[in-house]
Scaffold this active site. Structure first.
Site, PDB file in Angstrom:
ATOM      1  N   HIS A 185      -4.668  14.288 -10.637  1.00  0.00           N
ATOM      2  CA  HIS A 185      -4.896  12.856 -10.863  1.00  0.00           C
ATOM      3  C   HIS A 185      -4.134  12.312 -12.066  1.00  0.00           C
ATOM      4  O   HIS A 185      -3.739  11.150 -12.064  1.00  0.00           O
ATOM      5  CB  HIS A 185      -6.392  12.576 -10.993  1.00  0.00           C
ATOM      6  CG  HIS A 185      -7.103  12.702  -9.685  1.00  0.00           C
ATOM      7  ND1 HIS A 185      -7.150  11.686  -8.766  1.00  0.00           N
ATOM      8  CD2 HIS A 185      -7.773  13.746  -9.133  1.00  0.00           C
ATOM      9  CE1 HIS A 185      -7.826  12.087  -7.702  1.00  0.00           C
ATOM     10  NE2 HIS A 185      -8.210  13.329  -7.897  1.00  0.00           N
TER      11      HIS A 185
ATOM     12  N   ASN B 150      -1.899  12.984  -5.650  1.00  0.00           N
ATOM     13  CA  ASN B 150      -3.089  13.377  -6.407  1.00  0.00           C
ATOM     14  C   ASN B 150      -3.537  14.792  -6.061  1.00  0.00           C
ATOM     15  O   ASN B 150      -3.906  15.575  -6.942  1.00  0.00           O
ATOM     16  CB  ASN B 150      -4.246  12.408  -6.138  1.00  0.00           C
ATOM     17  CG  ASN B 150      -4.145  11.150  -6.963  1.00  0.00           C
ATOM     18  OD1 ASN B 150      -3.556  11.129  -8.032  1.00  0.00           O
ATOM     19  ND2 ASN B 150      -4.736  10.082  -6.457  1.00  0.00           N
TER      20      ASN B 150
ATOM     21  N   ASP C  59      -1.729   9.176 -11.859  1.00  0.00           N
ATOM     22  CA  ASP C  59      -1.757   8.002 -12.741  1.00  0.00           C
ATOM     23  C   ASP C  59      -0.361   7.691 -13.280  1.00  0.00           C
ATOM     24  O   ASP C  59       0.029   6.527 -13.381  1.00  0.00           O
ATOM     25  CB  ASP C  59      -2.715   8.227 -13.909  1.00  0.00           C
ATOM     26  CG  ASP C  59      -4.181   8.152 -13.505  1.00  0.00           C
ATOM     27  OD1 ASP C  59      -4.473   7.718 -12.369  1.00  0.00           O
ATOM     28  OD2 ASP C  59      -5.044   8.519 -14.334  1.00  0.00           O
TER      29      ASP C  59
ATOM     30  N   ASP D 132      -4.139   2.496  -4.843  1.00  0.00           N
ATOM     31  CA  ASP D 132      -2.686   2.516  -4.653  1.00  0.00           C
ATOM     32  C   ASP D 132      -2.218   1.250  -3.952  1.00  0.00           C
ATOM     33  O   ASP D 132      -1.218   1.245  -3.251  1.00  0.00           O
ATOM     34  CB  ASP D 132      -2.250   3.762  -3.879  1.00  0.00           C
ATOM     35  CG  ASP D 132      -2.778   3.810  -2.449  1.00  0.00           C
ATOM     36  OD1 ASP D 132      -3.667   3.001  -2.098  1.00  0.00           O
ATOM     37  OD2 ASP D 132      -2.311   4.654  -1.671  1.00  0.00           O
TER      38      ASP D 132
ATOM     39  N   ASP E 125       0.869  -1.171   0.000  1.00  0.00           N
ATOM     40  CA  ASP E 125       0.000   0.000   0.000  1.00  0.00           C
ATOM     41  C   ASP E 125       0.908   1.224   0.000  1.00  0.00           C
ATOM     42  O   ASP E 125       1.753   1.364   0.875  1.00  0.00           O
ATOM     43  CB  ASP E 125      -0.888  -0.032   1.247  1.00  0.00           C
ATOM     44  CG  ASP E 125      -1.833   1.137   1.325  1.00  0.00           C
ATOM     45  OD1 ASP E 125      -2.203   1.519   2.458  1.00  0.00           O
ATOM     46  OD2 ASP E 125      -2.209   1.689   0.276  1.00  0.00           O
TER      47      ASP E 125
END
Length: 151
Positions: free
Chosen positions: A76, A71, A80, A106, A63
């Site tokens: 965003h 973000n 990505d 994530d 994680d």
């Protein structure tokens, strides 16, 4: 009659092609092309049921810490890009010794099989930790997720 068979064969080919595309959409993450949660859990059910995998199977859950900050500060699209770069680094790190999947925003999973699995998993976890020492360069801005959490 021959024309009918040609049309039917063409339609059947199109249906099989669409079925393959639908299966891919169900089993793989659209952003990175990695196996997704559904596909990974399906594969794990199979792997765990095999007696030859007893004591020879490891699961690394990863994680990314503070990914929301990426973000929020860079947007965003940049997030990505960081996820794609992360997946690329993970793929290089796990290589042929395991399978990489993205199971959430994530969250990633690596499934590793083999002999001396505990040592192999520890080595892989250390390699992943080292991998994050190099920041990601996104649009001229070096960023990182400040490590990752493995469970």
């Amino acid at each position: 009659m021959l024309g009918f068979f040609a049309v039917a064969t063409g339609l059947i080919g199109k249906l099989f092609g669409r079925e393959r595309k639908m299966t891919h959409l169900v089993e793989y993450d659209l952003l990175m092309g990695l196996r997704n949660r559904y596909s990974t859990l399906f594969g794990l059910r199979h792997d765990v049921a095999q007696t030859e995998h007893i004591g020879r199977l490891a699961l690394l859950f990863i994680d990314l810490d503070n990914f929301k900050t990426v973000n929020d500060t860079l947007g965003h699209n940049a997030g990505d890009i960081v996820l794609q770069m992360t997946a690329s680094r993970f793929a290089e790190t796990v290589g042929q010794s395991g399978t990489l999947a993205r199971i959430g925003g994530d969250e990633f999973v690596m499934v590793v099989k083999g002999d001396e699995i505990e040592q192999q998993a520890v080595t892989l976890a250390n390699d992943i930790s080292t991998m994050f020492a190099t920041p990601f360069d996104v649009r001229g801005s070096a960023t990182g997720t400040r490590g990752c959490r493995s469970r």
